[in-house]
Enzyme design. Structure first.
Site, PDB file in Angstrom:
ATOM      1  CB  VAL A  18      -0.922   0.007   1.248  1.00 18.26           C
ATOM      2  CG1 VAL A  18      -1.683   1.320   1.353  1.00 18.26           C
ATOM      3  CG2 VAL A  18      -1.892  -1.170   1.188  1.00 18.26           C
ATOM      4  CB  ALA A  67      -5.333 -11.248  26.565  1.00 18.30           C
ATOM      5  CG  HIS A  68      -3.232 -16.357  26.068  1.00 17.87           C
ATOM      6  ND1 HIS A  68      -3.964 -15.763  25.067  1.00 17.87           N
ATOM      7  CD2 HIS A  68      -2.346 -17.165  25.437  1.00 17.87           C
ATOM      8  CE1 HIS A  68      -3.545 -16.197  23.892  1.00 17.87           C
ATOM      9  NE2 HIS A  68      -2.551 -17.046  24.096  1.00 17.87           N
ATOM     10  CG  HIS A  96     -17.070 -41.695  18.573  1.00 16.79           C
ATOM     11  ND1 HIS A  96     -16.548 -41.161  17.412  1.00 16.79           N
ATOM     12  CD2 HIS A  96     -18.222 -42.326  18.222  1.00 16.79           C
ATOM     13  CE1 HIS A  96     -17.351 -41.470  16.408  1.00 16.79           C
ATOM     14  NE2 HIS A  96     -18.371 -42.179  16.877  1.00 16.79           N
TER      15      HIS A  96
END
EC number: 1.8.1.4
Length: 467
Positions: free
Chosen positions: A238, A321-322, A445
């Site tokens: 750009v 954040a974590h 399952h």
């Protein structure tokens, strides 16, 4: 002058979690936040509101395209963007109020205002009305996070040429949203408006989207999003963005060097984030920054001033954040004389598109670069009964293991609920599990996580059962 054992500057996930852990460990703690709401970028204009809109738009997408296949007949659904934004705001409000509750519960003092160091132990808090007070803190934790980056030639008017913050509060659905940047934030917010009916074009300088993740995930996600209608212009630089009334024009050069022009009505600039340290008075405290404007810290997240620490987006590493939360706890426990640890290799990355994308550990490209001998196991989500039942058949699980020891070196996935499934890989790798360990564990399952077992089977050299 009020005195505290620990002052935390910034109330995002890193800051408020660190403050809580400090209080739990018996420190007299204060948290300082310049805005009128706690929670930082993540809770107010980041993770939480974007996920609220992602979920709302996904419901609309299902109602419009998938309900009929499930035998649910409804009139053609319509978008009430105002209500969608209002619901998002309610989620944010509930979440931030929850942080206020946690501060009260843990007896943490909350001071509203802009913090700046007067010295290594004195912090001035200036309120909106211009009044101020100075507190004394034996230790300080800088957790001021990050702000959206831009390009030097782009003028963000925050009306038509916008950042992620404004994209969360648009008053109309864009006809054509141009997204500059093919990273996590751009793809997530692009997905929101794509589902709501916008034409979305992603312009990316590099030759692939989500460049920090395993290349297999990049290719698979691009293929899936393209199928959903998102357009991509990769290897495109750009060079300018102009607003003309209610339209936006983006000029760029493609990989052949040819000039191209893209017309839209909104342009989301999503080219990353930068650490936010403006106005902190770090020079008065003597705290040093690195060449990228991040606070310099050692392996203990300690700055060059021994009683001042820094965590989260404002220091080196992934802006997650974590990750900030783990660092906040790490510093609190370090101050208490404990010996905490963080394995940065095992902090997962997630993209909340649909399907979701998640990865942890080494990518295949990283293993090739370092010359590690490895094996690959993979399994397509379309082969799962659970995926067919929910009509979420896009995606795959990919497991990278050491060729000699079978230890899991990386797990990369794209599929329904990958954001939740990646936790199994993190736990396995924390305990240095082998692919055979995962292959021999019973998985319920039918579930999506069966694909992890099948990929592990494939990695061991045994043939996956259902492929």
């Amino acid at each position: 002058m009020n005195q505290f054992d620990v002052a935390v500057i910034g109330s995002g996930p890193g800051g408020y979690v660190s403050a809580i852990r400090c209080a739990q460990l018996g420190f007299k703690t204060v948290i300082i936040e310049k805005y009128d709401k706690l929670g930082g970028t993540c809770l107010n204009v980041g993770c939480i509101p974007s996920k609220a809109l992602l979920d709302s738009s996904e419901h609309f997408e299902n109602a419009k395209h998938n309900f009929a296949a499930h035998g649910i007949k409804i009139d053609t659904p319509k978008v009430d963007l105002t209500q969608m934004i209002n619901r998002k705001n309610e989620v944010v409000d509930q979440t931030t109020k929850g942080i206020n509750f946690l501060m009260d519960k843990n007896k943490i003092t909350v001071l509203q205002g802009r913090a700046s160091f007067e010295s290594a132990t004195e912090i001035k808090i200036t309120k909106e009305d211009g009044t101020s007070e100075v507190i004394e803190a034996k230790n300080s934790i800088i957790a001021t996070g990050s702000k959206p980056s831009t390009l030097p030639f782009i003028n963000l008017d925050k009306e038509r040429i916008i950042t992620s913050t404004e994209a969360l509060n648009l008053q109309e659905i864009p006809k054509h949203l141009i997204v500059i940047g093919g990273g996590v934030i751009g793809l997530e917010l692009g997905s929101v408006y794509l589902r709501l009916g916008s034409q979305v074009t992603v312009v990316e300088y590099l030759d692939k989207i989500i460049p920090g993740m395993d290349a297999t995930l990049s290719k698979e996600l691009q293929k899936t999003l393209k199928k959903q209608g998102m357009k991509f212009m990769l290897s495109t630089a750009v060079s300018g963005v102009e607003k003309n009334g209610k339209t936006v024009s983006v000029s760029a050069k493609d990989k052949k060097g040819e000039e191209i022009n893209i017309e839209g009505d909104y342009c989301l600039v999503s080219v990353g984030r930068r650490p936010y340290t403006e106005g902190l008075g770090l020079e008065k405290a003597g705290v040093e920054l690195d060449e990228r404007g991040r606070v310099k810290v050692n392996d203990h997240l300690q700055t060059n001033i021994s009683n001042i620490y820094a965590i989260g987006d404002v220091v080196k590493g992934a802006m997650l954040a974590h990750k900030a939360e783990e660092e906040g706890v790490f510093v609190a426990e370090t101050l208490a004389g404990q010996k905490p640890h963080i394995n940065y290799n095992l902090i997962p990355g997630v993209v909340y598109t649909w399907p979701e994308v998640a990865g942890v550990g080494k990518t295949e490209e990283q293993l090739k670069e370092t010359g590690v001998a490895y094996k690959v196991g993979s399994f397509p989500m379309r082969a799962l009964g659970r995926s067919r039942a929910s009509m979420d058949t896009d995606g795959l699980i990919k497991i990278l293991v050491d060729e000699k020891t079978d230890e899991i070196l990386g797990v990369h996935m794209i599929g329904a609920r990958a954001a939740d499934m990646i936790a199994e890989a993190v736990v396995a790798m924390e305990f240095r599990a082998s692919a055979e360990d995962i292959a021999r564990i019973s998985h319920a399952h039918p579930t999506y996580t069966e694909a992890i077992k099948e990929a592990a089977l494939d990695a061991t050299g045994k043939r996956a059962i259902h492929m």
